[in-house]
Motif scaffolding. Structure first.
Motif, PDB file in Angstrom:
ATOM      1  N   UNK A  25     -32.364  -9.594  66.161  1.00 42.23           N
ATOM      2  CA  UNK A  25     -32.587 -10.287  67.429  1.00 42.23           C
ATOM      3  C   UNK A  25     -31.914  -9.537  68.574  1.00 42.23           C
ATOM      4  N   UNK A  26     -32.490  -9.658  69.747  1.00 41.02           N
ATOM      5  CA  UNK A  26     -31.955  -8.942  70.913  1.00 41.02           C
ATOM      6  C   UNK A  26     -30.740  -9.627  71.526  1.00 41.02           C
ATOM      7  N   UNK A  27     -30.674 -10.919  71.405  1.00 39.35           N
ATOM      8  CA  UNK A  27     -29.614 -11.682  72.049  1.00 39.35           C
ATOM      9  C   UNK A  27     -28.911 -12.580  71.025  1.00 39.35           C
ATOM     10  N   UNK A  28     -27.611 -12.798  71.210  1.00 42.63           N
ATOM     11  CA  UNK A  28     -26.884 -13.686  70.283  1.00 42.63           C
ATOM     12  C   UNK A  28     -27.454 -15.106  70.239  1.00 42.63           C
ATOM     13  N   UNK A  29     -27.922 -15.606  71.364  1.00 44.22           N
ATOM     14  CA  UNK A  29     -28.487 -16.957  71.390  1.00 44.22           C
ATOM     15  C   UNK A  29     -29.743 -17.039  70.522  1.00 44.22           C
TER      16      UNK A  29
END
Length: 160
Positions: A25-29
């Protein structure tokens, strides 16, 4: 699935799922959202599991599918997010060589990244990796070879 087995699975395999999602995934969220989906699917899974190793393999497969599904969504295809690395600062010091390897690993194509992660980080054999990903062992070997070569090339191009 009974509560005790589920809690054991979360305790034993949450780190593996988290690491794999942070790579995909690109973002932790986004990784957090997928994490919740993966363990919700485990909670509601109907199939019988032989043991914790079977659950781990199932979780890895579901994790990869969730990450792909996330990137298929309109928002993720059309909006490019800038920002932080998905690896929490407390996990690895940003100036360390491990950080550089993790960041470089994220740049590899997904099929290479998956086999390299499962084989080298999780310690699965070529045959086990092939079973988890639904591939032939020869395909896993060639992807491993290409992934290692690409990783080696990228790390040599960057100044240390």
């Amino acid at each position: 699935m009974d509560r005790k087995t589920y809690e054991e699975a979360v305790a034993l395999h949450s780190d593996t799922v988290t690491r794999l999602l942070l790579l995909r995934c690109r973002q932790p969220a986004d990784a957090e959202d997928c994490y919740q989906e993966v363990f919700l699917k485990l909670l509601t899974a109907k199939g019988p599991f032989r043991d914790q190793e079977h659950i781990k393999a199932w979780l890895i497969r579901v994790t990869l599918h969730e990450a792909v599904n996330l990137h298929r969504q309109f928002w993720h295809r059309k909006v490019g997010l800038l920002g932080e690395s998905p690896f929490p600062p407390e996990a690895v010091a940003p100036e360390s060589s491990t950080w550089e390897v993790l960041e470089t690993l994220r740049t590899l194509p997904g099929h290479q990244r998956d086999v390299l992660y499962l084989h080298c980080v999780e310690g699965y054999s070529v045959e086990e990796t092939a079973t988890i990903l639904g591939l032939r062992p020869g395909t896993v070997k060639s992807r491993l070879s290409r992934a290692r070569a690409a990783l080696r090339k990228q790390l040599q191009e960057e100044p240390l």
